[in-house]
Design a protein around this motif. Sequence first.
Motif, mmCIF file in Angstrom:
data_model
loop_
_atom_site.group_PDB
_atom_site.id
_atom_site.type_symbol
_atom_site.label_atom_id
_atom_site.label_comp_id
_atom_site.label_asym_id
_atom_site.label_seq_id
_atom_site.Cartn_x
_atom_site.Cartn_y
_atom_site.Cartn_z
ATOM 1 N N SER A 41 4.743 1.262 -0.272
ATOM 2 C CA SER A 41 5.246 0.546 -1.454
ATOM 3 C C SER A 41 5.544 1.502 -2.602
ATOM 4 O O SER A 41 5.012 1.386 -3.703
ATOM 5 N N ILE A 42 6.452 2.463 -2.338
ATOM 6 C CA ILE A 42 6.711 3.513 -3.322
ATOM 7 C C ILE A 42 7.379 2.957 -4.582
ATOM 8 O O ILE A 42 7.293 3.572 -5.648
ATOM 9 N N PRO A 99 -0.081 -0.319 -9.891
ATOM 10 C CA PRO A 99 -0.885 -1.535 -9.913
ATOM 11 C C PRO A 99 -1.971 -1.559 -8.842
ATOM 12 O O PRO A 99 -1.737 -1.161 -7.696
ATOM 13 N N ALA A 100 -3.131 -2.062 -9.236
ATOM 14 C CA ALA A 100 -4.226 -2.189 -8.278
ATOM 15 C C ALA A 100 -3.868 -3.154 -7.153
ATOM 16 O O ALA A 100 -4.393 -3.041 -6.040
ATOM 17 N N SER A 101 -2.963 -4.080 -7.437
ATOM 18 C CA SER A 101 -2.548 -5.026 -6.399
ATOM 19 C C SER A 101 -1.849 -4.334 -5.234
ATOM 20 O O SER A 101 -1.728 -4.916 -4.141
ATOM 21 N N PHE A 102 -1.384 -3.103 -5.462
ATOM 22 C CA PHE A 102 -0.779 -2.303 -4.394
ATOM 23 C C PHE A 102 -1.729 -1.211 -3.911
ATOM 24 O O PHE A 102 -1.320 -0.255 -3.269
ATOM 25 N N GLN A 151 0.833 -1.194 0.000
ATOM 26 C CA GLN A 151 0.000 0.000 0.000
ATOM 27 C C GLN A 151 0.871 1.248 0.000
ATOM 28 O O GLN A 151 2.015 1.204 0.435
ATOM 29 N N VAL A 152 0.287 2.336 -0.507
ATOM 30 C CA VAL A 152 0.978 3.621 -0.570
ATOM 31 C C VAL A 152 0.184 4.644 0.219
ATOM 32 O O VAL A 152 -1.041 4.698 0.129
ATOM 33 N N GLN A 153 0.868 5.447 0.997
ATOM 34 C CA GLN A 153 0.224 6.543 1.717
ATOM 35 C C GLN A 153 0.803 7.863 1.217
ATOM 36 O O GLN A 153 1.996 7.949 0.920
#
Length: 121
Positions: free
Chosen positions: A27-28, A103-106, A1-3
């Motif tokens: 997950s940059i 990616p949507a997976s992230f 995930q990305v914030q």
Amino acid sequence: QVQLVESGGGLVQAGGSLRLSCAASGSIFAINAMGWYRQAPGKQRELVATITTGGGSTNYAGSVKGRFTISISRGSIKNTVWLQMNSLKPEDTAVYYCNADGPASFGMPTWGKGTLVTVSS
């Protein structure tokens, strides 16, 4: 995930400048592009500018071209994007949102909470 966390909004007079920052974490490595969008009261969210993390290709809305500049941090870890806004106009008043695309997976696209920019006439 990305914030994503934005900063730099505020009140400025017409003709002035502001610089927005957006810091990404998580997950940059999976981010393909980052960008800025804005939403004015009563209007839909619209694209302001985007930049790719690979080649640094940029895209601007016609209304900001020549006044706004998007840039991204250098180096192998590109985790910060800036939006330099010059010659601001009252019609630039909006909440500005940072966006990360990948990616949507992230879990992308991901949005920040937004930062308010108010331009007084």
